[in-house]
Design an enzyme around this catalytic site. Structure first.
Site, mmCIF file in Angstrom:
data_model
loop_
_atom_site.group_PDB
_atom_site.id
_atom_site.type_symbol
_atom_site.label_atom_id
_atom_site.label_comp_id
_atom_site.label_asym_id
_atom_site.label_seq_id
_atom_site.Cartn_x
_atom_site.Cartn_y
_atom_site.Cartn_z
ATOM 1 N N GLY A 11 14.647 78.441 -0.790
ATOM 2 C CA GLY A 11 15.079 77.092 -0.451
ATOM 3 C C GLY A 11 15.122 76.145 -1.632
ATOM 4 O O GLY A 11 16.077 75.377 -1.785
ATOM 5 N N LEU B 27 19.311 81.512 5.838
ATOM 6 C CA LEU B 27 20.604 80.862 5.589
ATOM 7 C C LEU B 27 20.666 79.424 6.079
ATOM 8 O O LEU B 27 21.605 78.694 5.755
ATOM 9 C CB LEU B 27 21.729 81.687 6.224
ATOM 10 C CG LEU B 27 21.839 83.140 5.736
ATOM 11 C CD1 LEU B 27 23.078 83.797 6.328
ATOM 12 C CD2 LEU B 27 21.866 83.225 4.214
ATOM 13 N N CYS C 68 6.755 77.873 5.845
ATOM 14 C CA CYS C 68 7.982 77.557 6.593
ATOM 15 C C CYS C 68 8.148 78.474 7.796
ATOM 16 O O CYS C 68 8.647 78.058 8.843
ATOM 17 C CB CYS C 68 9.199 77.694 5.676
ATOM 18 S SG CYS C 68 9.255 76.508 4.325
ATOM 19 N N ASP D 256 6.622 79.557 -2.807
ATOM 20 C CA ASP D 256 6.190 78.987 -1.534
ATOM 21 C C ASP D 256 4.724 79.255 -1.217
ATOM 22 O O ASP D 256 4.327 79.238 -0.052
ATOM 23 C CB ASP D 256 7.069 79.526 -0.397
ATOM 24 C CG ASP D 256 6.945 81.040 -0.231
ATOM 25 O OD1 ASP D 256 6.235 81.672 -1.046
ATOM 26 O OD2 ASP D 256 7.538 81.587 0.705
#
Length: 266
Positions: free
Chosen positions: A45, A75, A193, A134
């Site tokens: 991201g 996506l 996430c 992340d």
């Protein structure tokens, strides 16, 4: 006669014309971008917009590192990748996207889970490092590598509706490192996430700021976010900046010159 300029080519002059028009950047700054090497850890991201903007800006060499593969759930926010990329390594999919955007740059795709020594090796070879990962373990490992290699680090993070960016440039004696602001601890609760969600455009906002900060660092212009943490609340669309200082007792940057020892995730 003087040495030939990297911008003697008409196509390059046209491609980067809007940068060259900027007084603070100009031809000299654009030539620095063309000669620079950016290491981007993470092609998800944050790495997607950061890498795209650095490639578009003409950063001459980009090393893109990620050991993961593209999944359908990526996506929604990872704009380096498309449907045809499903199942492919993110680093290789990202490389193809960057070269399609600007074949003038060199892109090295590394499908690796980096250990500490490899991070240090790659950081030494870069002019700027972008932390687009992340998880805290990797962030701290990247920070240790950049401190040891004395390379500027542009770090970003985003979760739910909140994001943050800072620059850690240990070339300045009084500059703080990532550990000064976020001390490493085993009991830190980490949000992901995959379990908490993230607003798609938020990672674009944070990654774009990372690219802007990296360009400033390379070109030597403006005032990078050194000693400042820029945060955004996308739900209310509010930006805030807080200042912080180097921790004189920091176990990482108070002992500069030591090679990193911990092994990160990728």
């Amino acid at each position: 006669m003087g040495a030939a300029s990297a911008l003697d080519d008409d196509a390059r002059l046209t491609r980067y014309a809007r940068h060259i028009l900027l007084d603070d950047l100009g031809i000299e700054g654009q030539e620095r971008l063309l000669a620079a090497h950016a290491l981007i850890v993470g092609a998800g991201g944050l790495g997607s917009p950061a890498a795209l903007y650095l490639a578009a800006a003409g950063v001459g060499q980009i090393t893109l590192v990620d050991d993961d593969v593209v999944e359908l759930s990526n996506l929604q926010r990872q704009i380096l990748h498309v449907m045809a990329s499903l199942g492919r390594p993110k680093a290789e999919s990202g490389r193809d996207a960057l070269l399609a955007l600007n074949p003038d740059v060199q892109v090295r795709a590394l499908v690796e889970r980096l250990d500490a020594s490899r991070l240090f090796e790659l950081s030494q070879d870069a002019d700027v490092v972008l932390d687009c990962c992340d998880n805290f373990a990797t962030r701290h490992a990247i920070n240790r590598a950049c401190v040891a290699a004395r390379k500027p680090l542009v770090s970003g993070a985003a979760i739910k509706f909140s994001g943050q960016i800072s620059v850690y440039d240990l070339r300045a004696a009084d500059a703080p490192c990532y550990h000064c602001l976020f001390p490493e601890a085993a009991d830190v609760e980490e949000l992901r996430c995959a379990t908490t969600g993230v607003l798609g455009p938020l990672v674009g906002m944070v990654g774009s700021v990372q690219a802007a900060e990296a360009i400033k660092v390379i070109a030597g212009m403006g005032e990078p976010l050194v000693g400042r943490l820029l945060s955004v609340d996308a739900l209310r669309m509010q930006w805030h900046t807080i200042r912080f200082r180097r921790d004189p007792d920091c176990p990482v940057c108070a002992r500069r010159g030591l090679a990193p020892t911990a092994t990160p995730g990728g």
